[in-house]
Design an enzyme around this catalytic site. Structure first.
Site, PDB file in Angstrom:
ATOM      1  N   LYS A  22     -33.320 -97.891  -3.944  1.00  0.00           N
ATOM      2  CA  LYS A  22     -33.280 -96.862  -2.898  1.00  0.00           C
ATOM      3  C   LYS A  22     -33.772 -97.438  -1.575  1.00  0.00           C
ATOM      4  CE  LYS A  22     -36.883 -93.932  -2.541  1.00  0.00           C
ATOM      5  NZ  LYS A  22     -37.583 -93.778  -1.261  1.00  0.00           N
ATOM      6  N   ASN A  23     -34.933 -98.086  -1.599  1.00  0.00           N
ATOM      7  CA  ASN A  23     -35.531 -98.504  -0.333  1.00  0.00           C
ATOM      8  C   ASN A  23     -34.804 -99.691   0.305  1.00  0.00           C
ATOM      9  OD1 ASN A  23     -37.284 -96.413  -0.489  1.00  0.00           O
ATOM     10  ND2 ASN A  23     -39.038 -97.618  -1.203  1.00  0.00           N
ATOM     11  N   ARG A  94     -38.182 -89.864   6.273  1.00  0.00           N
ATOM     12  CA  ARG A  94     -38.809 -90.732   7.263  1.00  0.00           C
ATOM     13  C   ARG A  94     -38.022 -92.010   7.523  1.00  0.00           C
ATOM     14  NH1 ARG A  94     -43.647 -90.306   8.767  1.00  0.00           N
ATOM     15  NH2 ARG A  94     -43.567 -92.547   8.954  1.00  0.00           N
ATOM     16  N   CYS A 118     -46.341 -86.929   6.100  1.00  0.00           N
ATOM     17  CA  CYS A 118     -45.795 -86.474   4.819  1.00  0.00           C
ATOM     18  C   CYS A 118     -46.925 -86.396   3.808  1.00  0.00           C
ATOM     19  CB  CYS A 118     -44.673 -87.379   4.346  1.00  0.00           C
ATOM     20  SG  CYS A 118     -45.233 -88.963   3.777  1.00  0.00           S
ATOM     21  N   ARG A 123     -48.548 -91.610   8.299  1.00  0.00           N
ATOM     22  CA  ARG A 123     -47.413 -92.511   8.438  1.00  0.00           C
ATOM     23  C   ARG A 123     -46.847 -92.581   9.861  1.00  0.00           C
ATOM     24  NH1 ARG A 123     -43.552 -91.890   3.318  1.00  0.00           N
ATOM     25  NH2 ARG A 123     -43.067 -94.038   3.778  1.00  0.00           N
ATOM     26  N   PRO A 124     -47.624 -93.116  10.799  1.00  0.00           N
ATOM     27  CA  PRO A 124     -47.107 -93.272  12.159  1.00  0.00           C
ATOM     28  C   PRO A 124     -46.011 -94.342  12.234  1.00  0.00           C
ATOM     29  CG  PRO A 124     -49.339 -94.174  11.968  1.00  0.00           C
ATOM     30  CD  PRO A 124     -48.984 -93.621  10.627  1.00  0.00           C
ATOM     31  N   VAL A 125     -45.338 -94.406  13.400  1.00  0.00           N
ATOM     32  CA  VAL A 125     -44.285 -95.426  13.569  1.00  0.00           C
ATOM     33  C   VAL A 125     -44.603 -96.339  14.757  1.00  0.00           C
ATOM     34  CG1 VAL A 125     -42.422 -94.141  12.452  1.00  0.00           C
ATOM     35  CG2 VAL A 125     -42.831 -93.806  14.897  1.00  0.00           C
ATOM     36  N   ASP A 126     -45.897 -96.404  15.136  1.00  0.00           N
ATOM     37  CA  ASP A 126     -46.277 -97.191  16.313  1.00  0.00           C
ATOM     38  C   ASP A 126     -45.871 -98.661  16.207  1.00  0.00           C
ATOM     39  OD1 ASP A 126     -48.166 -97.106  14.186  1.00  0.00           O
ATOM     40  OD2 ASP A 126     -49.708 -97.990  15.451  1.00  0.00           O
ATOM     41  N   LEU A 127     -45.931 -99.230  15.015  1.00  0.00           N
ATOM     42  CA  LEU A 127     -45.597-100.654  14.891  1.00  0.00           C
ATOM     43  C   LEU A 127     -44.103-100.908  15.089  1.00  0.00           C
ATOM     44  CD1 LEU A 127     -47.826-101.760  11.869  1.00  0.00           C
ATOM     45  CD2 LEU A 127     -48.343-101.790  14.308  1.00  0.00           C
ATOM     46  N   ASP A 309     -46.004 -97.889  -4.779  1.00  0.00           N
ATOM     47  CA  ASP A 309     -45.002 -96.988  -5.361  1.00  0.00           C
ATOM     48  C   ASP A 309     -45.060 -96.947  -6.896  1.00  0.00           C
ATOM     49  OD1 ASP A 309     -44.129 -96.344  -2.848  1.00  0.00           O
ATOM     50  OD2 ASP A 309     -42.396 -97.670  -2.873  1.00  0.00           O
ATOM     51  N   ILE A 331     -52.678 -98.678   0.619  1.00  0.00           N
ATOM     52  CA  ILE A 331     -51.563 -98.579   1.577  1.00  0.00           C
ATOM     53  C   ILE A 331     -51.521 -97.194   2.230  1.00  0.00           C
ATOM     54  CG2 ILE A 331     -49.063 -98.867   1.901  1.00  0.00           C
ATOM     55  CD1 ILE A 331     -50.359-101.425   0.879  1.00  0.00           C
ATOM     56  N   ARG A 401     -34.779 -87.504  -5.072  1.00  0.00           N
ATOM     57  CA  ARG A 401     -34.687 -88.400  -3.916  1.00  0.00           C
ATOM     58  C   ARG A 401     -34.661 -89.856  -4.361  1.00  0.00           C
ATOM     59  NH1 ARG A 401     -38.983 -87.285   0.569  1.00  0.00           N
ATOM     60  NH2 ARG A 401     -37.748 -88.987   1.378  1.00  0.00           N
TER      61      ARG A 401
HETATM   62  N1  EPU Z   1     -47.954 -97.742   9.306  1.00  0.00           N
HETATM   63  C1  EPU Z   1     -48.493 -97.533  10.552  1.00  0.00           C
HETATM   64  N2  EPU Z   1     -47.683 -97.674  11.641  1.00  0.00           N
HETATM   65  C2  EPU Z   1     -46.363 -98.009  11.530  1.00  0.00           C
HETATM   66  C3  EPU Z   1     -45.810 -98.227  10.251  1.00  0.00           C
HETATM   67  C4  EPU Z   1     -46.641 -98.092   9.147  1.00  0.00           C
HETATM   68  O1  EPU Z   1     -49.677 -97.249  10.689  1.00  0.00           O
HETATM   69  O2  EPU Z   1     -45.683 -98.103  12.564  1.00  0.00           O
HETATM   70  C5  EPU Z   1     -48.817 -97.629   8.110  1.00  0.00           C
HETATM   71  C6  EPU Z   1     -48.364 -96.553   7.132  1.00  0.00           C
HETATM   72  O3  EPU Z   1     -48.833 -95.271   7.490  1.00  0.00           O
HETATM   73  C7  EPU Z   1     -48.930 -97.066   5.831  1.00  0.00           C
HETATM   74  C8  EPU Z   1     -48.817 -98.594   5.971  1.00  0.00           C
HETATM   75  O4  EPU Z   1     -48.688 -98.833   7.368  1.00  0.00           O
HETATM   76  O5  EPU Z   1     -50.277 -96.713   5.731  1.00  0.00           O
HETATM   77  C9  EPU Z   1     -47.635 -99.228   5.264  1.00  0.00           C
HETATM   78  O6  EPU Z   1     -46.467 -98.507   5.549  1.00  0.00           O
HETATM   79  P1  EPU Z   1     -45.016 -99.161   5.574  1.00  0.00           P
HETATM   80  O7  EPU Z   1     -44.507 -99.146   6.960  1.00  0.00           O
HETATM   81  O8  EPU Z   1     -45.045-100.469   4.859  1.00  0.00           O
HETATM   82  O9  EPU Z   1     -44.215 -98.122   4.719  1.00  0.00           O
HETATM   83  P2  EPU Z   1     -42.755 -97.533   4.983  1.00  0.00           P
HETATM   84  O10 EPU Z   1     -41.870 -98.588   5.523  1.00  0.00           O
HETATM   85  O11 EPU Z   1     -42.871 -96.254   5.737  1.00  0.00           O
HETATM   86  C10 EPU Z   1     -41.809 -98.190   2.654  1.00  0.00           C
HETATM   87  C11 EPU Z   1     -41.181 -97.442   1.517  1.00  0.00           C
HETATM   88  C12 EPU Z   1     -42.236 -96.622   0.788  1.00  0.00           C
HETATM   89  C13 EPU Z   1     -43.332 -97.570   0.304  1.00  0.00           C
HETATM   90  C14 EPU Z   1     -43.905 -98.362   1.483  1.00  0.00           C
HETATM   91  C15 EPU Z   1     -44.938 -99.398   1.075  1.00  0.00           C
HETATM   92  C16 EPU Z   1     -38.936 -97.105   2.322  1.00  0.00           C
HETATM   93  C17 EPU Z   1     -37.880 -96.158   2.767  1.00  0.00           C
HETATM   94  N3  EPU Z   1     -40.126 -96.583   2.010  1.00  0.00           N
HETATM   95  O12 EPU Z   1     -42.322 -97.178   3.520  1.00  0.00           O
HETATM   96  O13 EPU Z   1     -41.593 -96.012  -0.319  1.00  0.00           O
HETATM   97  O14 EPU Z   1     -44.358 -96.848  -0.313  1.00  0.00           O
HETATM   98  O15 EPU Z   1     -42.826 -99.050   2.172  1.00  0.00           O
HETATM   99  O16 EPU Z   1     -44.403-100.286   0.160  1.00  0.00           O
HETATM  100  O17 EPU Z   1     -38.694 -98.293   2.220  1.00  0.00           O
HETATM  101  C18 EPU Z   1     -41.244 -94.410  -1.991  1.00  0.00           C
HETATM  102  O18 EPU Z   1     -40.170 -94.984  -2.249  1.00  0.00           O
HETATM  103  O19 EPU Z   1     -41.738 -93.535  -2.743  1.00  0.00           O
HETATM  104  C19 EPU Z   1     -41.965 -94.781  -0.776  1.00  0.00           C
HETATM  105  C20 EPU Z   1     -42.897 -94.001  -0.227  1.00  0.00           C
END
Ligand code: EPU
Length: 423
Positions: A22-23, A94, A118, A123-127, A309, A331, A401
């Site tokens: 999925k991811n 997201r 969520c 889960r911010p997107v600042d990065l 996960d 995480i 999902r």
């Molecule tokens: N984070 C920030 N800022 C950002 C991005 C992330 O602070 O701009 C934080 C997040 O809040 C979290 C950490 O960094 O605390 C890691 O988040 P990451 O960005 O790695 O997660 P993601 O890309 O949002 C993906 C998977 C998740 C999985 C995580 C970690 C997808 C669509 N989702 O999420 O999958 O848990 O990586 O491996 O690829 C799931 O499938 O159930 C799921 C939640």
């Protein structure tokens, strides 16, 4: 809303097919936005999140056709009509933020609704935004949307070091950098198999990427990308989830297409708990070695560490292990919502901040429980398979999902599991 009724009834045996990830699919699909030429994905999983991404891409004017019952996705972005990802779709998933990098790189402009928090954390997107700023983009947050603009002449190569590992931000930046002018270096990048899969697909489309699978990605931007056909990598989380089924219930199950390299840290923990995992030509053969599973401690980490996960599912296993285990979630700040539900089934769990201490009991007892997120839902199903009596897992839309045909797949192994249609 549908529910799943599970009745614990002993060992599970047989083969179980594992779908495409999925991811991985959720980041490979937006990659179509980078090119005018078709991108075809094979081994796609049939999940509601994939349908949501399909709707999002279609709302931008992309053509997305599901073939072979959804296992093949034929996509084309030759005629995009919009660079705006609307709140109504983004709020459902997201991963929608992953259209930002490709749209910005190809068109120099994109608007994407900010995803909210969520159940598992803020889960911010600042990065995501900072990495694209390092390529010259200007970001403005207005009306709940990210308005992203590239410099005239397009994104330019830049250097960005992620302060901590982010899978999604690495994917977004990687896609954006493929069309930037010059070289981009991404440091402390995520190393997940889904990133390697994305890089391989982008390379087939003509991207110049070095270092996929390491923490430094070097991308030499190209003027345009072409089309490709790409097979989605095996879903390591679905794989790990189903490996836990015989671990919890007994029996011997082969997860077809599974490889240890996708889940090394997880397999080491299973070994320590007394579960044997053997890599065969068909996949991973899993069986309980003897007696009761032993308690093991687990800390979630970015790949190659133990995946967040699989934390909920591992907790389900630890609920009936011999001894006490500590599960540390590093995480996401709020990813123990399954703990109170497991406790309703008789589990002994004490959650303090990012740690959950689980003291194994002989057997769980069936109960009605509520699924709060995708991985929590499946952990309750696993627990139900081993529990005495009936467990009704409510709110299973989360499950759909990320797991295709869960009742059929587990049913074929001998599990007593059925979907109860909601009103
Ligand atoms: N984070 C920030 N800022 C950002 C991005 C992330 O602070 O701009 C934080 C997040 O809040 C979290 C950490 O960094 O605390 C890691 O988040 P990451 O960005 O790695 O997660 P993601 O890309 O949002 C993906 C998977 C998740 C999985 C995580 C970690 C997808 C669509 N989702 O999420 O999958 O848990 O990586 O491996 O690829 C799931 O499938 O159930 C799921 C939640």
């Amino acid at each position: 809303m549908d529910s799943i009724l599970v009745t614990g009834n002993g060992p599970l045996n047989g083969d179980i097919p594992i779908a495409g990830a999925k991811n991985a699919c959720l980041t490979l699909m937006p990659a179509t936005l980078l090119s005018e030429e078709p991108l075809t994905l094979t081994n796609a999983p049939r999940l509601s999140d994939i349908r949501t991404m399909t709707l999002l891409l279609q709302s931008l004017g992309a053509e997305v056709t599901a073939l072979q019952e959804g296992k093949v996705l034929a996509m084309s972005s030759h005629n995009l009509t919009s660079q705006r990802a609307e709140y109504d779709i983004v709020r459902k998933m997201r991963a929608s933020i992953l259209v930002l990098g490709p749209l910005l790189a190809r068109f120099g402009y994109a608007e994407v609704s900010l995803p909210g928090g969520c159940a598992i954390g803020a889960r911010p997107v600042d990065l995501h935004l900072k990495a694209m700023e390092a390529m010259g983009a200007e970001m403005e947050l207005r009306d709940g949307y990210v308005h992203a603009k590239a410099p005239s002449g397009g994104l330019r190569g830049g250097e960005f070091e992620f302060p901590f590992v982010s899978v999604g931000a690495t994917e977004n930046a990687l896609m954006a950098a493929t069309l930037a002018k010059g070289t981009t270096v991404l440091k402390n990048a995520a190393r997940e198999p889904e990133i390697v899969d994305l890089a391989e697909c982008l390379q087939k489309m003509g991207a110049q990427i070095e270092g996929a699978g390491t923490s430094t990605l070097t991308i030499q931007g190209v003027d345009r990308l072409g089309g490709a056909t790409h097979g989605v990598v095996t879903d390591r989380i679905e794989l790990g989830t189903y490996m836990l089924a015989p671990a919890i219930c007994g029996g011997e199950v082969t997860c077809l297409g599974g490889r240890i390299s996708l889940l090394e840290a997880f397999c080491e923990k299973l070994d320590a708990a007394g579960i044997s995992v053997e890599e065969t030509e068909k996949g991973l053969k899993v069986a309980c070695r003897n007696g009761r599973v032993k308690a093991v401690d687990v800390t979630t980490e970015p790949f190659p560490g133990f995946p967040t996960d699989l934390q909920a599912q591992m907790m389900a296993l630890m609920c009936t292990a011999e001894g006490t285990s500590v599960l540390e979630e590093k995480i996401f700040e709020n990813r123990f919502m399954h703990a109170p539900e497991l406790m309703r089934m008789g589990a002994k769990i004490d959650v303090q901040g990012g740690h959950a201490t689980v003291t194994g009991v002989e057997r769980l007892k069936g109960a009605p429980v509520m699924a709060t997120d995708l991985r929590a839902s499946v952990s309750l199903i696993l627990a139900g398979l081993a529990a005495e009596g009936e467990t009704m897992v409510n709110r299973v839309y989360h499950l759909d999902r990320g797991y295709e045909n869960v009742e059929e797949k587990l049913g074929a192994l001998g599990a007593k599991i059925e979907r109860v249609q909601g009103q």
